[in-house]
Design a protein around this motif. Structure first.
Motif, PDB file in Angstrom:
ATOM      1  N   LEU A   1       0.844  -1.193   0.000  1.00 27.34           N
ATOM      2  CA  LEU A   1       0.000   0.000   0.000  1.00 27.34           C
ATOM      3  C   LEU A   1       0.881   1.245   0.000  1.00 27.34           C
ATOM      4  O   LEU A   1       1.860   1.320   0.752  1.00 27.34           O
ATOM      5  N   ARG A   2       0.512   2.215  -0.838  1.00 23.50           N
ATOM      6  CA  ARG A   2       1.257   3.469  -0.909  1.00 23.50           C
ATOM      7  C   ARG A   2       0.323   4.613  -0.518  1.00 23.50           C
ATOM      8  O   ARG A   2      -0.793   4.718  -1.028  1.00 23.50           O
ATOM      9  N   TYR A   3       0.821   5.452   0.384  1.00 31.07           N
ATOM     10  CA  TYR A   3       0.007   6.544   0.899  1.00 31.07           C
ATOM     11  C   TYR A   3       0.833   7.822   0.918  1.00 31.07           C
ATOM     12  O   TYR A   3       1.852   7.905   1.615  1.00 31.07           O
ATOM     13  N   VAL A   4       0.408   8.802   0.129  1.00 37.76           N
ATOM     14  CA  VAL A   4       1.118  10.084   0.077  1.00 37.76           C
ATOM     15  C   VAL A   4       0.575  10.988   1.184  1.00 37.76           C
ATOM     16  O   VAL A   4      -0.630  11.265   1.244  1.00 37.76           O
ATOM     17  N   LEU A   5       1.457  11.437   2.048  1.00 36.84           N
ATOM     18  CA  LEU A   5       1.077  12.250   3.200  1.00 36.84           C
ATOM     19  C   LEU A   5       1.287  13.726   2.882  1.00 36.84           C
ATOM     20  O   LEU A   5       2.420  14.194   2.730  1.00 36.84           O
ATOM     21  N   VAL A   6       0.178  14.452   2.760  1.00 39.41           N
ATOM     22  CA  VAL A   6       0.210  15.867   2.404  1.00 39.41           C
ATOM     23  C   VAL A   6      -0.425  16.681   3.534  1.00 39.41           C
ATOM     24  O   VAL A   6      -1.613  16.512   3.826  1.00 39.41           O
ATOM     25  N   PRO A   7       0.329  17.546   4.191  1.00 40.99           N
ATOM     26  CA  PRO A   7      -0.253  18.378   5.247  1.00 40.99           C
ATOM     27  C   PRO A   7      -1.460  19.166   4.735  1.00 40.99           C
ATOM     28  O   PRO A   7      -1.416  19.802   3.682  1.00 40.99           O
ATOM     29  N   GLY A   8      -2.553  19.074   5.494  1.00 38.96           N
ATOM     30  CA  GLY A   8      -3.759  19.802   5.136  1.00 38.96           C
ATOM     31  C   GLY A   8      -4.655  19.095   4.139  1.00 38.96           C
ATOM     32  O   GLY A   8      -5.799  19.515   3.931  1.00 38.96           O
ATOM     33  N   LEU A   9      -4.172  18.023   3.526  1.00 38.07           N
ATOM     34  CA  LEU A   9      -4.969  17.289   2.541  1.00 38.07           C
ATOM     35  C   LEU A   9      -5.204  15.832   2.927  1.00 38.07           C
ATOM     36  O   LEU A   9      -6.332  15.342   2.858  1.00 38.07           O
ATOM     37  N   THR A  10      -4.142  15.144   3.300  1.00 40.47           N
ATOM     38  CA  THR A  10      -4.274  13.704   3.600  1.00 40.47           C
ATOM     39  C   THR A  10      -3.731  13.361   4.981  1.00 40.47           C
ATOM     40  O   THR A  10      -3.308  12.233   5.215  1.00 40.47           O
ATOM     41  N   ASP A  11      -3.739  14.326   5.885  1.00 44.74           N
ATOM     42  CA  ASP A  11      -3.194  14.091   7.220  1.00 44.74           C
ATOM     43  C   ASP A  11      -4.268  13.935   8.282  1.00 44.74           C
ATOM     44  O   ASP A  11      -3.971  13.994   9.480  1.00 44.74           O
ATOM     45  N   ASP A  12      -5.531  13.734   7.859  1.00 48.07           N
ATOM     46  CA  ASP A  12      -6.608  13.514   8.827  1.00 48.07           C
ATOM     47  C   ASP A  12      -6.410  12.144   9.484  1.00 48.07           C
ATOM     48  O   ASP A  12      -6.448  11.107   8.807  1.00 48.07           O
ATOM     49  N   LEU A  13      -6.219  12.124  10.785  1.00 51.03           N
ATOM     50  CA  LEU A  13      -5.850  10.890  11.468  1.00 51.03           C
ATOM     51  C   LEU A  13      -6.972   9.853  11.453  1.00 51.03           C
ATOM     52  O   LEU A  13      -6.714   8.650  11.367  1.00 51.03           O
ATOM     53  N   GLU A  14      -8.207  10.297  11.511  1.00 51.18           N
ATOM     54  CA  GLU A  14      -9.326   9.362  11.449  1.00 51.18           C
ATOM     55  C   GLU A  14      -9.402   8.718  10.065  1.00 51.18           C
ATOM     56  O   GLU A  14      -9.667   7.528   9.926  1.00 51.18           O
TER      57      GLU A  14
ATOM     58  N   GLU B   1       1.235  25.489  -3.777  1.00 46.74           N
ATOM     59  CA  GLU B   1       2.477  26.258  -3.859  1.00 46.74           C
ATOM     60  C   GLU B   1       3.118  26.476  -2.493  1.00 46.74           C
ATOM     61  O   GLU B   1       4.355  26.431  -2.351  1.00 46.74           O
ATOM     62  N   THR B   2       2.312  26.717  -1.474  1.00 46.66           N
ATOM     63  CA  THR B   2       2.863  27.072  -0.162  1.00 46.66           C
ATOM     64  C   THR B   2       2.875  25.900   0.815  1.00 46.66           C
ATOM     65  O   THR B   2       3.241  26.079   1.984  1.00 46.66           O
ATOM     66  N   VAL B   3       2.489  24.708   0.365  1.00 47.40           N
ATOM     67  CA  VAL B   3       2.434  23.553   1.259  1.00 47.40           C
ATOM     68  C   VAL B   3       3.841  23.015   1.501  1.00 47.40           C
ATOM     69  O   VAL B   3       4.600  22.769   0.557  1.00 47.40           O
ATOM     70  N   GLU B   4       4.189  22.837   2.757  1.00 45.83           N
ATOM     71  CA  GLU B   4       5.495  22.304   3.122  1.00 45.83           C
ATOM     72  C   GLU B   4       5.419  20.782   3.258  1.00 45.83           C
ATOM     73  O   GLU B   4       4.343  20.228   3.504  1.00 45.83           O
ATOM     74  N   PRO B   5       6.528  20.090   3.096  1.00 45.82           N
ATOM     75  CA  PRO B   5       6.544  18.642   3.360  1.00 45.82           C
ATOM     76  C   PRO B   5       6.132  18.371   4.805  1.00 45.82           C
ATOM     77  O   PRO B   5       6.288  19.238   5.678  1.00 45.82           O
ATOM     78  N   PRO B   6       5.588  17.202   5.082  1.00 42.27           N
ATOM     79  CA  PRO B   6       5.189  16.891   6.452  1.00 42.27           C
ATOM     80  C   PRO B   6       6.398  16.816   7.371  1.00 42.27           C
ATOM     81  O   PRO B   6       7.497  16.440   6.949  1.00 42.27           O
ATOM     82  N   THR B   7       6.188  17.178   8.600  1.00 47.31           N
ATOM     83  CA  THR B   7       7.257  17.082   9.590  1.00 47.31           C
ATOM     84  C   THR B   7       7.546  15.619   9.901  1.00 47.31           C
ATOM     85  O   THR B   7       6.728  14.730   9.649  1.00 47.31           O
ATOM     86  N   ALA B   8       8.715  15.386  10.462  1.00 46.43           N
ATOM     87  CA  ALA B   8       9.079  14.026  10.866  1.00 46.43           C
ATOM     88  C   ALA B   8       8.081  13.488  11.888  1.00 46.43           C
ATOM     89  O   ALA B   8       7.749  12.289  11.888  1.00 46.43           O
ATOM     90  N   GLU B   9       7.577  14.385  12.739  1.00 47.36           N
ATOM     91  CA  GLU B   9       6.609  13.956  13.760  1.00 47.36           C
ATOM     92  C   GLU B   9       5.306  13.494  13.114  1.00 47.36           C
ATOM     93  O   GLU B   9       4.721  12.486  13.532  1.00 47.36           O
ATOM     94  N   LEU B  10       4.834  14.210  12.093  1.00 50.04           N
ATOM     95  CA  LEU B  10       3.602  13.823  11.419  1.00 50.04           C
ATOM     96  C   LEU B  10       3.789  12.505  10.676  1.00 50.04           C
ATOM     97  O   LEU B  10       2.894  11.644  10.685  1.00 50.04           O
ATOM     98  N   VAL B  11       4.931  12.330  10.042  1.00 50.38           N
ATOM     99  CA  VAL B  11       5.197  11.062   9.348  1.00 50.38           C
ATOM    100  C   VAL B  11       5.183   9.907  10.349  1.00 50.38           C
ATOM    101  O   VAL B  11       4.573   8.864  10.095  1.00 50.38           O
ATOM    102  N   GLU B  12       5.837  10.100  11.482  1.00 55.93           N
ATOM    103  CA  GLU B  12       5.894   9.041  12.483  1.00 55.93           C
ATOM    104  C   GLU B  12       4.512   8.757  13.067  1.00 55.93           C
ATOM    105  O   GLU B  12       4.156   7.598  13.305  1.00 55.93           O
ATOM    106  N   ARG B  13       3.721   9.800  13.297  1.00 63.36           N
ATOM    107  CA  ARG B  13       2.368   9.608  13.810  1.00 63.36           C
ATOM    108  C   ARG B  13       1.539   8.794  12.819  1.00 63.36           C
ATOM    109  O   ARG B  13       0.772   7.905  13.209  1.00 63.36           O
ATOM    110  N   THR B  14       1.702   9.086  11.542  1.00 61.34           N
ATOM    111  CA  THR B  14       0.972   8.353  10.513  1.00 61.34           C
ATOM    112  C   THR B  14       1.415   6.897  10.471  1.00 61.34           C
ATOM    113  O   THR B  14       0.587   5.979  10.406  1.00 61.34           O
ATOM    114  N   CYS B  15       2.721   6.676  10.503  1.00 56.69           N
ATOM    115  CA  CYS B  15       3.238   5.309  10.500  1.00 56.69           C
ATOM    116  C   CYS B  15       2.741   4.526  11.712  1.00 56.69           C
ATOM    117  O   CYS B  15       2.416   3.331  11.609  1.00 56.69           O
TER     118      CYS B  15
END
Length: 281
Positions: free
Chosen positions: A202-215, A256-270
């Motif tokens: 499974l591949r999941y692209v983590l985008v702050p503000g778009l695909t970072d909803d934890l539920e 344009e202004t979206v930053e890559p996810p932080t390491a903390e957000l990536v780890e929370r998702t994982c």
């Protein structure tokens, strides 16, 4: 289109999938395009790239197809949306390109991955490439959003060693806003793969503000665990490496202004995926 006309095209191998390629198939008659899609004797490719270690097990050769019906807001290869941007390539030429790497791929426990774009828009061409790769003893992987998975027969699915399945998000309305398409066919393809006991990454692209909803992520994790055939989850942090393509193609880019996810957000998702028993990378 004759073989000599195809040979005049730029090199099939690109240094990177981020190389911008446009209008390589613009002179192919519409009748030839329809014939190619129906028979699979010719396909439309952005490029081949070599040395990938993120598109399946081992070191991979990746063929990037042109043509995609989705319009993901974070797409890093919007030049692959249009099939006419792809280079017209006969099956024979594509197979010969792959043949050059067969010994090295076996030594490095790698294989061949067909990505895109969306490969199953050219499903007959994809089947012929996979069949040829298997005949050479090369491991095969399909990287797909699964929307056209129903185009493959069960026998054709069984000839694919691994499916890298992209699930963009869970909520149907959010999925439509993100991709322009429904999520239902993707989920149905995942269920079919599991029923056929086909391995899935499974591949999941983590985008702050778009695909970072934890539920939302939790729903995907529960679904993936229930399939019973998801060997791993690749959480892919959003990046801006394809932003220049949107600008050069004249397409409105809303991130344009979206930053890559932080390491903390990536780890929370994982962690959400891991708590259901899935392996993450």
């Amino acid at each position: 289109m004759s073989e000599s006309q195809i040979v005049l095209q730029p090199s099939l191998e690109a240094k990177s999938p981020f190389e911008l390629r446009v209008n390589l198939g613009k002179n192919v008659p519409e009748s030839d395009v329809r014939s190619a899609l129906a028979t699979g004797d010719m396909g439309f490719l952005h490029s081949f790239t070599t040395g990938s270690a993120v598109d399946g097990p081992g070191v991979r050769v990746v063929a990037w197809t042109a043509g995609c019906m989705w319009r993901c807001l974070y797409c890093h290869n919007p030049d692959t949306w249009t099939m006419s941007n792809g280079m017209p390539v006969t099956v024979a030429r594509a197979v010969e390109e792959l043949r050059k790497y067969r010994h090295g791929l076996k030594i490095m426990s790698g294989g061949f991955t067909l990505s895109g774009g969306e490969p199953l828009m050219q499903h007959r061409f994809a089947v012929k490439l996979f069949t040829a790769a298997k005949a050479m003893g090369i491991h095969t992987a399909l990287d797909s959003n699964g929307f056209y998975g129903s185009r493959l027969t069960d026998a054709e699915l069984d000839a694919i060693d691994l499916v890298l399945l992209d699930i963009k998000t869970w909520d149907p309305e959010r999925h439509r806003r993100l991709t322009g398409m429904d999520v239902g066919p993707t989920l149905e393809f995942a269920r079919r793969l599991a029923a056929r006991r086909r391995p899935i990454w499974l591949r999941y692209v983590l985008v702050p503000g778009l695909t970072d909803d934890l539920e939302d992520i939790s729903q995907i994790a529960g679904f993936a665990t229930g399939l019973g055939k998801v060997e791993r989850v690749d959480v892919l942090p959003f990046h801006q490496m394809g932003r220049f393509k949107w600008k050069q193609l004249g397409i409105d880019y809303t991130l344009e202004t979206v930053e890559p996810p932080t390491a903390e957000l990536v780890e929370r998702t994982c962690t959400i995926f891991r708590t259901t028993g899935l392996k993450t990378y």
